[in-house]
Design a protein around this motif. Structure first.
Motif, PDB file in Angstrom:
ATOM      1  N   LEU A   1      -6.466  12.165  -4.476  1.00 60.89           N
ATOM      2  CA  LEU A   1      -7.532  11.352  -4.143  1.00 60.89           C
ATOM      3  C   LEU A   1      -8.165  11.264  -5.166  1.00 60.89           C
ATOM      4  N   GLU A   2      -9.114  12.329  -5.374  1.00 61.40           N
ATOM      5  CA  GLU A   2     -10.305  12.093  -5.887  1.00 61.40           C
ATOM      6  C   GLU A   2      -9.634  12.159  -7.861  1.00 61.40           C
TER       7      GLU A   2
ATOM      8  N   HIS B   1       0.938  -1.403  -0.173  1.00 58.54           N
ATOM      9  CA  HIS B   1      -0.064   0.185   0.091  1.00 58.54           C
ATOM     10  C   HIS B   1       0.757   1.127   0.022  1.00 58.54           C
ATOM     11  N   ARG B   2       2.128   1.319   0.550  1.00 61.61           N
ATOM     12  CA  ARG B   2       3.173   2.482   0.218  1.00 61.61           C
ATOM     13  C   ARG B   2       3.246   2.549  -0.795  1.00 61.61           C
ATOM     14  N   ASN B   3       3.680   1.872  -1.760  1.00 60.28           N
ATOM     15  CA  ASN B   3       3.604   1.938  -3.459  1.00 60.28           C
ATOM     16  C   ASN B   3       2.813   2.665  -3.925  1.00 60.28           C
ATOM     17  N   ILE B   4       1.709   2.319  -3.503  1.00 58.86           N
ATOM     18  CA  ILE B   4      -0.330   3.017  -4.260  1.00 58.86           C
ATOM     19  C   ILE B   4       0.301   4.811  -4.140  1.00 58.86           C
ATOM     20  N   TYR B   5       0.867   4.983  -2.058  1.00 59.96           N
ATOM     21  CA  TYR B   5       0.456   6.319  -2.075  1.00 59.96           C
ATOM     22  C   TYR B   5       1.972   6.614  -2.554  1.00 59.96           C
ATOM     23  N   SER B   6       2.646   6.342  -2.304  1.00 57.84           N
ATOM     24  CA  SER B   6       4.252   7.133  -2.901  1.00 57.84           C
ATOM     25  C   SER B   6       4.578   7.494  -4.088  1.00 57.84           C
ATOM     26  N   GLU B   7       3.307   7.054  -5.533  1.00 53.42           N
ATOM     27  CA  GLU B   7       2.937   6.754  -7.061  1.00 53.42           C
ATOM     28  C   GLU B   7       2.278   7.913  -6.679  1.00 53.42           C
ATOM     29  N   ARG B   8       1.150   8.270  -6.117  1.00 51.44           N
ATOM     30  CA  ARG B   8       0.228   9.011  -6.228  1.00 51.44           C
ATOM     31  C   ARG B   8       0.616  10.563  -5.879  1.00 51.44           C
ATOM     32  N   VAL B   9       1.932  10.326  -4.712  1.00 45.89           N
ATOM     33  CA  VAL B   9       2.610  11.729  -4.064  1.00 45.89           C
ATOM     34  C   VAL B   9       3.058  11.779  -5.723  1.00 45.89           C
TER      35      VAL B   9
END
Length: 80
Positions: free
Chosen positions: A20-21, A6-14
């Motif tokens: 988020l939207e 899950h950290r990969n999803i968050y870090s890639e989004r950032v």
């Protein structure tokens, strides 16, 4: 299916400067679904994992933490 880091999803989004939207809209899910993925509460389906990878410009394997290479391309020194 292997556990998505899950950290990969968050870090890639950032890294991609996406809200988020924005991620939810592109992938076709709710904002709360993305929040749950980032928190490790649930995991995206295989199809959504591919959509996330396409959005972030990385491979699904990277999001699954199966490789450290974001794009799946060999490092320049490894090419011939």
């Amino acid at each position: 299916m292997q556990s998505v880091r899950h950290r990969n999803i968050y870090s890639e989004r950032v890294r991609a400067s996406k809200s988020l939207e924005e991620v939810a809209s592109v992938v076709g899910v709710t904002k709360s679904a993305v929040i749950k993925w980032e928190a490790g509460v649930t995991e995206p389906s295989g199809a959504n994992l591919v959509r996330l990878a396409n959005l972030f410009g990385c491979t699904p394997d990277y999001l699954l933490d199966m490789t450290e290479e974001r794009t799946g391309q060999a490092a320049p020194s490894a090419r011939r």
